[in-house]
Structures are given as C-alpha cells and as structure tokens.
Design a protein around this motif. Structure first.
Motif, PDB file in Angstrom:
ATOM      1  N   UNK A 110       0.773  -1.239   0.000  1.00 60.62           N
ATOM      2  CA  UNK A 110       0.000   0.000   0.000  1.00 60.62           C
ATOM      3  C   UNK A 110       0.803   1.287   0.000  1.00 60.62           C
ATOM      4  N   UNK A 111       2.101   1.210  -0.210  1.00 57.62           N
ATOM      5  CA  UNK A 111       2.930   2.406  -0.240  1.00 57.62           C
ATOM      6  C   UNK A 111       3.019   2.970  -1.655  1.00 57.62           C
ATOM      7  N   UNK A 112       3.174   4.279  -1.759  1.00 57.66           N
ATOM      8  CA  UNK A 112       3.498   4.910  -3.032  1.00 57.66           C
ATOM      9  C   UNK A 112       5.011   4.991  -3.078  1.00 57.66           C
ATOM     10  N   UNK A 113       5.581   4.525  -4.174  1.00 60.76           N
ATOM     11  CA  UNK A 113       7.031   4.402  -4.311  1.00 60.76           C
ATOM     12  C   UNK A 113       7.472   5.193  -5.533  1.00 60.76           C
ATOM     13  N   UNK A 114       8.448   6.062  -5.331  1.00 55.46           N
ATOM     14  CA  UNK A 114       8.979   6.894  -6.401  1.00 55.46           C
ATOM     15  C   UNK A 114      10.479   6.666  -6.535  1.00 55.46           C
ATOM     16  N   UNK A 115      11.040   7.106  -7.630  1.00 56.34           N
ATOM     17  CA  UNK A 115      12.478   6.989  -7.893  1.00 56.34           C
ATOM     18  C   UNK A 115      13.272   7.700  -6.808  1.00 56.34           C
ATOM     19  N   UNK A 116      14.366   7.082  -6.380  1.00 57.53           N
ATOM     20  CA  UNK A 116      15.223   7.667  -5.360  1.00 57.53           C
ATOM     21  C   UNK A 116      16.280   8.581  -5.959  1.00 57.53           C
ATOM     22  N   UNK A 122      14.742   4.122  -3.813  1.00 57.62           N
ATOM     23  CA  UNK A 122      13.355   4.569  -3.807  1.00 57.62           C
ATOM     24  C   UNK A 122      13.077   5.578  -2.701  1.00 57.62           C
ATOM     25  N   UNK A 123      12.116   6.464  -2.997  1.00 60.92           N
ATOM     26  CA  UNK A 123      11.480   7.301  -1.982  1.00 60.92           C
ATOM     27  C   UNK A 123      10.130   6.659  -1.720  1.00 60.92           C
ATOM     28  N   UNK A 124       9.778   6.491  -0.453  1.00 59.52           N
ATOM     29  CA  UNK A 124       8.534   5.808  -0.115  1.00 59.52           C
ATOM     30  C   UNK A 124       7.693   6.728   0.770  1.00 59.52           C
ATOM     31  N   UNK A 125       6.447   6.910   0.357  1.00 60.32           N
ATOM     32  CA  UNK A 125       5.504   7.764   1.080  1.00 60.32           C
ATOM     33  C   UNK A 125       4.662   6.915   2.020  1.00 60.32           C
ATOM     34  N   UNK A 134       6.611  15.500   1.513  1.00 66.65           N
ATOM     35  CA  UNK A 134       7.763  14.716   1.076  1.00 66.65           C
ATOM     36  C   UNK A 134       7.664  13.270   1.553  1.00 66.65           C
ATOM     37  N   UNK A 135       8.442  12.422   0.906  1.00 70.85           N
ATOM     38  CA  UNK A 135       8.510  11.017   1.293  1.00 70.85           C
ATOM     39  C   UNK A 135       9.122  10.903   2.691  1.00 70.85           C
ATOM     40  N   UNK A 136       8.635   9.945   3.463  1.00 72.76           N
ATOM     41  CA  UNK A 136       9.144   9.741   4.821  1.00 72.76           C
ATOM     42  C   UNK A 136      10.335   8.786   4.848  1.00 72.76           C
ATOM     43  N   UNK A 137      10.347   7.837   3.918  1.00 72.78           N
ATOM     44  CA  UNK A 137      11.366   6.793   3.919  1.00 72.78           C
ATOM     45  C   UNK A 137      12.192   6.833   2.641  1.00 72.78           C
ATOM     46  N   UNK A 138      13.449   6.484   2.768  1.00 67.04           N
ATOM     47  CA  UNK A 138      14.340   6.291   1.635  1.00 67.04           C
ATOM     48  C   UNK A 138      14.812   4.837   1.717  1.00 67.04           C
ATOM     49  N   UNK A 161      19.551  11.271   7.042  1.00 72.54           N
ATOM     50  CA  UNK A 161      19.150  11.785   8.343  1.00 72.54           C
ATOM     51  C   UNK A 161      19.192  13.309   8.370  1.00 72.54           C
ATOM     52  N   UNK A 162      20.083  13.912   7.582  1.00 66.41           N
ATOM     53  CA  UNK A 162      20.118  15.364   7.454  1.00 66.41           C
ATOM     54  C   UNK A 162      18.855  15.903   6.801  1.00 66.41           C
ATOM     55  N   UNK A 163      18.192  15.070   6.018  1.00 64.93           N
ATOM     56  CA  UNK A 163      16.924  15.446   5.380  1.00 64.93           C
ATOM     57  C   UNK A 163      15.719  15.098   6.254  1.00 64.93           C
ATOM     58  N   UNK A 164      15.994  14.579   7.453  1.00 61.90           N
ATOM     59  CA  UNK A 164      14.939  14.188   8.404  1.00 61.90           C
ATOM     60  C   UNK A 164      14.063  13.056   7.856  1.00 61.90           C
ATOM     61  N   UNK A 165      14.710  12.083   7.223  1.00 60.84           N
ATOM     62  CA  UNK A 165      14.012  10.926   6.686  1.00 60.84           C
ATOM     63  C   UNK A 165      14.621   9.662   7.283  1.00 60.84           C
ATOM     64  N   UNK A 166      13.880   8.575   7.215  1.00 68.60           N
ATOM     65  CA  UNK A 166      14.365   7.283   7.707  1.00 68.60           C
ATOM     66  C   UNK A 166      14.972   6.504   6.542  1.00 68.60           C
ATOM     67  N   UNK A 167      16.125   5.900   6.788  1.00 62.71           N
ATOM     68  CA  UNK A 167      16.769   5.067   5.771  1.00 62.71           C
ATOM     69  C   UNK A 167      16.449   3.606   6.067  1.00 62.71           C
TER      70      UNK A 167
END
Length: 188
Positions: A110-116, A122-125, A134-138, A161-167
């Motif tokens: 159920x995630x929306x997945x875009x090019x990383x 990937x960027x995952x919303x 913005x996407x929450x996960x990379x 982490x500098x972008x405040x996202x989870x890897x």
C-alpha cells in the motif's frame, strides 16, 4: 479506477476494464496522452513528459503484471512481454530484478514508491499521504549476499538523516522474500 477505459459488463455486473496502451522506449515505457493517465499520476506512477506519461521499467513491470497496462514496441508488431521489458531494464541496471521485486513488495503493502536519488533506490511515502508532502522513507535495495561498502552506507545514512528521513535497507533474500531493516547511527 480512472486509469482504464470501460469495456463492458462482465460476470456479476462488474465492469471490465481495458488496459492502457504503452510503448516500450530505451529508458522506460511511455503512456501516450491519448490514454487516461490521470488515474496513474494521482497514485504516484510515472513522470509527465512531452509525449505522455513516462514510466520507469519497474513501474511498467508492476502495472503489466496487474493487467493495468499492455506494452507494444511501437513498430506495430504486437505486444511486448514481461520478460522483454525486464531484459531491456537489465541492460541498464544489473540490479533490475531486485529493484522490481522490492518495488512490487512495497506497492503491494500500500505504499506509493517513487524513484530515489543520491545513492538511494526509492522514496517511499506513508500510506495515504502521497501528495501531502515529502517522502518519509528512503530505501536502498540489495540482494542477500551482495557486499555493501560500510563507508558508502554511512555517508548515505548521514545525508538521509540530514533530510529528516528514515533510511531503510531492503534485502531480497534467497527465497525471494524482502526483509526490511531500519538504519540509524549508533551514538554513545
């Protein structure tokens, strides 16, 4: 689903849908503007281009496997198979199969997945949040047993982490299952 034209009434009164037409290109699959592409773009598929909607190969493989699109070579010689598209993808990316399997797994959850970007696949919303920010996960995808350079992974982690996202590290194991690991810095 606005992305597919209605064909007629099927069994039990359900409306049958006709797949969207796509054309295999060197860098992906193009859905011409003659097709109803708004349903795809609203759900996070493709990038609008001059000639229509350009899908990444993994997006096209996923949509083809779900009978949402059918793909031709554009030369009028019939449809192109899943394997043909995968072979074209492999010419550009040795990690093509891994990327497709991880993409399929994330979409099926159920995630929306875009090019990383920046070394991330990937960027995952978050579910239900696509288009709201913005996407929450990379996500970095890797096949089990394939070595990773710790220095590169640490550098990517710092950037993310500098972008405040989870890897997230997505590992395709030998049984074809995807296992996800959240990465963070160890602090003392």
């Amino acid at each position: 689903m606005g992305e597919m034209a209605k064909v007629g009434e099927g069994a039990k009164g359900q409306t049958e849908r006709k797949p969207l037409k796509g054309i295999l290109k060197d860098n992906g699959v193009l859905i011409p503007p003659t097709e109803d592409i708004k349903g795809l773009t609203s759900r996070g598929y493709g990038v609008e281009a001059e000639g229509g909607l350009m899908l990444e190969f993994y997006e096209a493989l996923y949509l083809l496997s779900r009978n949402i699109i059918e793909v031709t070579s554009g030369a009028g010689d019939g449809t192109v198979s899943f394997q043909d598209i995968l072979d074209r993808f492999r010419e550009l990316d040795e990690n093509a199969w891994v990327r497709y399997i991880i993409y399929r797994d994330l979409r099926s959850r159920g995630y929306v997945v875009r090019e990383g970007f920046g070394g991330v696949d990937f960027r995952v919303y978050e579910r239900g949040r696509y288009g709201e920010g913005a996407a929450k996960y990379m996500v970095i995808g890797v096949r089990e047993g394939k070595p990773l350079r710790v220095e590169e992974l640490a550098k990517t982690l710092n950037n993310i982490q500098g972008l405040k996202k989870a890897l997230i590290l997505a590992v395709l194991n030998r049984r074809g299952e995807v296992v996800y690991y959240s990465l963070s810095k160890l602090t003392f």
